[in-house]
Design a protein around this motif. Sequence first.
Motif, PDB file in Angstrom:
ATOM      1  N   PHE A  70       0.825  -1.201   0.000  1.00  0.00           N
ATOM      2  CA  PHE A  70       0.000   0.000   0.000  1.00  0.00           C
ATOM      3  C   PHE A  70       0.865   1.259   0.000  1.00  0.00           C
ATOM      4  O   PHE A  70       0.601   2.216  -0.727  1.00  0.00           O
ATOM      5  CB  PHE A  70      -0.921  -0.030   1.222  1.00  0.00           C
ATOM      6  CG  PHE A  70      -1.742   1.209   1.401  1.00  0.00           C
ATOM      7  CD1 PHE A  70      -2.846   1.437   0.595  1.00  0.00           C
ATOM      8  CD2 PHE A  70      -1.409   2.150   2.358  1.00  0.00           C
ATOM      9  CE1 PHE A  70      -3.596   2.582   0.749  1.00  0.00           C
ATOM     10  CE2 PHE A  70      -2.161   3.301   2.510  1.00  0.00           C
ATOM     11  CZ  PHE A  70      -3.260   3.509   1.704  1.00  0.00           C
TER      12      PHE A  70
ATOM     13  N   HIS B  94       1.468   9.674  -5.954  1.00  0.00           N
ATOM     14  CA  HIS B  94       1.740  11.101  -5.833  1.00  0.00           C
ATOM     15  C   HIS B  94       2.422  11.635  -7.093  1.00  0.00           C
ATOM     16  O   HIS B  94       2.376  12.822  -7.372  1.00  0.00           O
ATOM     17  CB  HIS B  94       2.645  11.381  -4.628  1.00  0.00           C
ATOM     18  CG  HIS B  94       1.869  11.755  -3.404  1.00  0.00           C
ATOM     19  ND1 HIS B  94       1.133  12.904  -3.338  1.00  0.00           N
ATOM     20  CD2 HIS B  94       1.693  11.127  -2.221  1.00  0.00           C
ATOM     21  CE1 HIS B  94       0.551  12.962  -2.155  1.00  0.00           C
ATOM     22  NE2 HIS B  94       0.866  11.894  -1.468  1.00  0.00           N
ATOM     23  N   TYR B  95       3.115  10.748  -7.801  1.00  0.00           N
ATOM     24  CA  TYR B  95       3.902  11.220  -8.931  1.00  0.00           C
ATOM     25  C   TYR B  95       3.209  11.023 -10.264  1.00  0.00           C
ATOM     26  O   TYR B  95       2.989  11.978 -10.994  1.00  0.00           O
ATOM     27  CB  TYR B  95       5.283  10.560  -8.920  1.00  0.00           C
ATOM     28  CG  TYR B  95       6.080  11.090  -7.787  1.00  0.00           C
ATOM     29  CD1 TYR B  95       6.663  12.341  -7.873  1.00  0.00           C
ATOM     30  CD2 TYR B  95       6.155  10.394  -6.594  1.00  0.00           C
ATOM     31  CE1 TYR B  95       7.341  12.881  -6.810  1.00  0.00           C
ATOM     32  CE2 TYR B  95       6.830  10.925  -5.517  1.00  0.00           C
ATOM     33  CZ  TYR B  95       7.429  12.168  -5.640  1.00  0.00           C
ATOM     34  OH  TYR B  95       8.079  12.703  -4.582  1.00  0.00           O
TER      35      TYR B  95
ATOM     36  N   GLN C 193      -1.054  16.151 -12.551  1.00  0.00           N
ATOM     37  CA  GLN C 193      -0.111  17.224 -12.263  1.00  0.00           C
ATOM     38  C   GLN C 193      -0.064  18.235 -13.409  1.00  0.00           C
ATOM     39  O   GLN C 193       0.298  19.384 -13.214  1.00  0.00           O
ATOM     40  CB  GLN C 193       1.297  16.670 -12.051  1.00  0.00           C
ATOM     41  CG  GLN C 193       1.359  15.470 -11.142  1.00  0.00           C
ATOM     42  CD  GLN C 193       1.393  15.872  -9.682  1.00  0.00           C
ATOM     43  OE1 GLN C 193       1.021  16.988  -9.335  1.00  0.00           O
ATOM     44  NE2 GLN C 193       1.802  14.979  -8.823  1.00  0.00           N
ATOM     45  N   ALA C 194      -0.392  17.770 -14.627  1.00  0.00           N
ATOM     46  CA  ALA C 194      -0.262  18.662 -15.774  1.00  0.00           C
ATOM     47  C   ALA C 194      -1.407  18.424 -16.769  1.00  0.00           C
ATOM     48  O   ALA C 194      -1.204  17.882 -17.845  1.00  0.00           O
ATOM     49  CB  ALA C 194       1.082  18.428 -16.471  1.00  0.00           C
ATOM     50  N   PRO C 195      -2.625  18.768 -16.389  1.00  0.00           N
ATOM     51  CA  PRO C 195      -3.734  18.529 -17.300  1.00  0.00           C
ATOM     52  C   PRO C 195      -3.610  19.386 -18.563  1.00  0.00           C
ATOM     53  O   PRO C 195      -3.159  20.535 -18.486  1.00  0.00           O
ATOM     54  CB  PRO C 195      -4.962  18.949 -16.481  1.00  0.00           C
ATOM     55  CG  PRO C 195      -4.445  19.789 -15.387  1.00  0.00           C
ATOM     56  CD  PRO C 195      -3.033  19.411 -15.156  1.00  0.00           C
TER      57      PRO C 195
ATOM     58  N   LYS D  96      -4.662  21.733 -21.750  1.00  0.00           N
ATOM     59  CA  LYS D  96      -5.565  22.886 -21.783  1.00  0.00           C
ATOM     60  C   LYS D  96      -6.937  22.506 -22.329  1.00  0.00           C
ATOM     61  O   LYS D  96      -7.955  22.914 -21.826  1.00  0.00           O
ATOM     62  CB  LYS D  96      -4.948  23.998 -22.644  1.00  0.00           C
ATOM     63  CG  LYS D  96      -3.943  24.843 -21.887  1.00  0.00           C
ATOM     64  CD  LYS D  96      -4.103  26.295 -22.272  1.00  0.00           C
ATOM     65  CE  LYS D  96      -3.292  27.286 -21.487  1.00  0.00           C
ATOM     66  NZ  LYS D  96      -2.499  26.927 -20.380  1.00  0.00           N
TER      67      LYS D  96
END
Lengths: 361, 398
Positions: B105, B113-114, B184-186, B188
Amino acid sequence: MQRFEADYFDGRSSGRRRVEVVVAAGRAVLRGDGVEAEYALEELRVLPRLGSTPHRIELPDGALLVTQQAIDHALPVPRSSSLAHRLETRVGFIVLALAGLVVAVGLGYRYGVPWLAREVAFRVPAEMEADIAREGMETLDRHVFKPTSLPAPRQKELRSLFTQLTTAGVVPAAIEFRDGGFLGANAFALPGGVVVITDQLVALLEEDGRIAAVLAHEIGHLEHRHGTRHILQDSIGTLVIAAIVGDVSAVGSLVATLPIVLTHTANSREFEREADTFAYGVMKKTGRSPRLLGEALAALERQSESGGQDCPVPLEKEEGGQAQAEETKPAQRPSRAGQLGYLSTHPATEERIRAADEAAR
Amino acid sequence: MHDIAAAAPSTQAAPPNASSADAAPAPAPPSAEPFHFTGKAGEYFGIWIVNLFLTIVTLGIYSAWAKVRKKRYFYGNTWVAGANFDFHGNPVAILKGRLLAFAAFAAYTLAGHYSPKVAALIALAIMPAVPWLLVRSFAFNALNSSYRNLRFHFRAGYADGLRAIWPLFLVPALVLVLPQIEPQAPPKEISAGLFVAALLPAIVLAVFYPYVVSRTNRLRIDHGRYGSAPFANSARTIQFYGIYAIAAILIFGAGLAMSVLAGVIFGFFAKSMETAPVLALWLLPAVYLVAFAVVFAFTRSRVANVVFNHTRLAGRVRFTSKLRARALARIYITNALAIVASVGLLIPWAAIRTARYRADCLWLECSGGLEAFAADVASHVSATGEEMGDMFDVDLSL
């Protein structure tokens, strides 16, 4: 001579037979319902008891006696095996355990978890923190910030101001300028060593002294690794809560995350105080008055009182590790001091201004 | 509250039905043996608080022993046909299982997180072991449970486990193959294709979930035995799809209700920006809690009913489960409120009353009596057999 009645299960079938057990002269004699058996007492194994569930006595041939009657005087119940049972049924120990639990959880939350988080946070490699910061910055740039409109000479001035402040510290840090968008006048510390100050805040604070105070405060967040510590404290807290409510339904566990939200905000306030204290030190070292931090806070407070609408999080100086995630946490939303006071992540501004004045003396 | 020690001179007399429960159980089917749960909140409080105290003092190590005592308490207080159940699990095996699960886990959440891709890779690495872990865990619990001094058994292989849960492998596989929206980086702009690709794993999971629940229950029962007598389950997968279809409608309805409520709050109180957020802050979580409890109680009760009502033991014992979603939801909601109001001290009470309701809704009918079941001679492990002796005993049900 002692006697008691018991259910007899032979271990080969599910049949239940009722027997009378007579204990005399170091031997137990079972009789009844077609059962005739005799054992030496040391061959019997009395299983540790639990609550008021029946006694279970294992026989050497794989059979089992189950009885609800008191057998403590008839059979030797091994003391060590029933230690847990004795603790669980003694009111004194239950009260003691309850008190001990409250103390242990209280101390654990107050000192243990923060200590552990701090120890781990200072061992997190700098590159890992820098990764988090870069990604956090990209997200903020995409969704919140606009490019700065500060003139280049002004940026240069503030950069050299920032360098003065960081040389007093330990952690290498960089400064970035942005238009704050809907966040308005604000400053952020991203773990990994980036401090962001918005154009709006530069305009609001007017004087370099006040700006220095706010920047020093943000550097304080970096020095103390508050972002990483926040993530760690919340995770450890969640694990502890999960252990406590392990035996209730998912609905119970859902409710049980409430303490995490509340302690999260308490920790935030603690971190703000730490960053403030760090800022006083830096200000003194660079020949400025800690009072300037109080002035900066007062300016922010005045602005939030007059034009709160267009600036929803006026006092929020995000120290966040995951700035992008922390932004949306409901506990951090209502940050106007007073209203929903216990959910506020920052200590009351007046209190901080007073502390700054005291530090200046 | 009654005391079974006082009420019954011997265990012969079945403890009286402790149905002071909040929801009256459904009437018993004729000639059926009812299940009873005789645990008492006050008594369990002592066990619970000592468990908790020792667990915290030992930094979690005691939790395995605590789990055994808890299970023994709940098994030992569950009665049917004049006899109770017992649990014999070895705490060391449970401790090993917990350490294993904790490590997996921790790795998974840290990676999460990454990047979802790294997390999916870790999940894929763990996945091959999952069918094996599932089967081992069922075996552990069956072998360590007994009734009338006869153990339960469970014997199934890796392939059986795999057949039950194979759709779960699709989800991480799809996450790896399809383009993903990085949190983290959607991007546009989200194109329709990317939108579907990102949602596909969730859709696949939703479509196959009832299948997995059905087949897992089937696996657990069809490969289980009491002594030498085999269990058999005849529930059909389509019945599980029916349950989860209604649950999906309930979830959709709850979502709709919450959006309408939010709209009303902010619409009506638009002028007073002071009260609207406060109102929303308290009201929306309350609605969420109720909706969550209702959906949870619905699926829990319906699945248990379907599984029990289609289970036979040796062809001559049948079970009747009459759990009601509404009663269970009421128990869940009042439990949650009581736990909050008591700062957690009513957790034991909540656990006891839930167990009591579940037992009160369960019966078994047996032609020929419960006396004639025989131990499994091939793998004779009587309830007294102390050591299971299996190095790979793990228990994953945390």
